[in-house]
Design an enzyme around this catalytic site. Structure first.
Site, mmCIF file in Angstrom:
data_model
loop_
_atom_site.group_PDB
_atom_site.id
_atom_site.type_symbol
_atom_site.label_atom_id
_atom_site.label_comp_id
_atom_site.label_asym_id
_atom_site.label_seq_id
_atom_site.Cartn_x
_atom_site.Cartn_y
_atom_site.Cartn_z
ATOM 1 N N ASP A 109 0.863 -1.179 0.000
ATOM 2 C CA ASP A 109 0.000 0.000 0.000
ATOM 3 C C ASP A 109 0.904 1.235 0.000
ATOM 4 O OD1 ASP A 109 -2.491 1.345 0.257
ATOM 5 O OD2 ASP A 109 -2.353 1.340 2.423
ATOM 6 N N ASP A 165 -7.669 -8.444 6.221
ATOM 7 C CA ASP A 165 -8.749 -8.221 7.192
ATOM 8 C C ASP A 165 -9.227 -6.789 7.235
ATOM 9 O OD1 ASP A 165 -6.354 -7.118 8.436
ATOM 10 O OD2 ASP A 165 -7.583 -6.970 10.234
HETATM 11 P P1 IMP Z 1 1.793 -0.320 3.942
HETATM 12 O O1 IMP Z 1 2.837 -0.243 5.010
HETATM 13 O O2 IMP Z 1 0.946 0.944 3.884
HETATM 14 O O3 IMP Z 1 2.299 -0.713 2.576
HETATM 15 O O4 IMP Z 1 0.738 -1.330 4.464
HETATM 16 C C1 IMP Z 1 0.734 -2.624 4.198
HETATM 17 C C2 IMP Z 1 -0.190 -3.275 5.198
HETATM 18 O O5 IMP Z 1 -1.409 -2.521 5.375
HETATM 19 C C3 IMP Z 1 -0.622 -4.603 4.654
HETATM 20 O O6 IMP Z 1 0.260 -5.613 5.069
HETATM 21 C C4 IMP Z 1 -1.999 -4.746 5.213
HETATM 22 O O7 IMP Z 1 -1.937 -5.352 6.479
HETATM 23 C C5 IMP Z 1 -2.532 -3.353 5.391
HETATM 24 N N1 IMP Z 1 -3.430 -2.977 4.276
HETATM 25 C C6 IMP Z 1 -3.231 -2.042 3.332
HETATM 26 N N2 IMP Z 1 -4.268 -1.968 2.469
HETATM 27 C C7 IMP Z 1 -5.152 -2.908 2.886
HETATM 28 C C8 IMP Z 1 -6.440 -3.348 2.389
HETATM 29 O O8 IMP Z 1 -7.002 -2.867 1.383
HETATM 30 N N3 IMP Z 1 -7.034 -4.344 3.095
HETATM 31 C C9 IMP Z 1 -6.489 -4.918 4.211
HETATM 32 N N4 IMP Z 1 -5.284 -4.538 4.699
HETATM 33 C C10 IMP Z 1 -4.630 -3.540 4.044
#
Ligand code: IMP
Ligand code: MG
Length: 182
Positions: A109, A165
């Site tokens: 994300d 989740d």
């Molecule tokens: P980042 O550090 O923002 O890249 O976040 C990654 C983490 O955010 C993932 O491992 C997920 O646990 C959570 N995450 C981000 N987007 C989603 C989504 O659409 N659904 C569920 N979890 C998400």
């Protein structure tokens, strides 16, 4: 009596069916096998808890010997977005010294979690670190990181199922589905 606060969640359309996921995971397994075959073995690290369902399916599609372990992180933010303050709550327990490592997560994300973990794993002396994510929401990226393997690119919508989740719910769904939060 105390109640657990839950966001009001509505499941919307299915973005990825069980069948689409199964076929793509098989392809990823073949590609990963091809890449690491010359080296004979691989250590797969899954990010708890979201990657678990994807990781165990992927492991069974990789045909070279694999060992695996888990890491667990948390980051402050709201239920649906992280703010970059990644904290390790469970570390890898096996030695990664001299190993080829594949880090597996459910979704990329903002990129904070994966970039933090790549650096963390690199500090443990592996021979190489590669990354594989099931889903990529590239429009939300805050950190310059490009995974080696991506299952599917998806639009900027919150999704659940197949390990992902919302407030710990829906990880057990066999498909990936968009949600509306109220
Ligand atoms: P980042 O550090 O923002 O890249 O976040 C990654 C983490 O955010 C993932 O491992 C997920 O646990 C959570 N995450 C981000 N987007 C989603 C989504 O659409 N659904 C569920 N979890 C998400
Ligand atoms: Mg996660």
């Amino acid at each position: 009596m105390a109640t657990i606060e839950q966001p009001n969640i509505t499941l919307e359309e299915i973005l990825l069916t069980e069948d689409q996921i199964r076929r793509r995971v098989a392809e990823l397994g073949e590609e990963v096998t091809r890449k690491f075959e010359p080296h004979g073995r691989l250590v797969v690290i899954g990010v708890l808890k979201g990657s678990v369902v994807f990781m165990v399916d992927l492991l069974r599609r990789i045909t070279i010997p694999c060992t695996f372990d888990f890491v667990h992180t948390t980051s402050y933010g709201t239920e649906t977005t992280s703010v970059g303050d990644v904290q390790l709550i469970k570390d890898i327990t096996m030695s990664l010294e001299g190993e080829r490592v594949l880090l597996v997560d459910d979704i990329l994300d903002t990129g904070y979690t994966l970039s933090y973990l790549v650096k963390h794993i690199q500090s443990k002396g592996p021979k190489s670190v590669h990354t594989c994510v099931l889903l990529d929401k590239s429009s939300r990226r805050q950190v310059d990181i490009a995974p080696d393997w991506i299952g599917f690119s998806i639009p900027d919508t919150f999704v659940v199922g197949y390990g992902l989740d919302c407030a710990e719910l829906y990880r057990d769904l066999p498909h990936v589905v968009g949600v509306r939060l109220e």
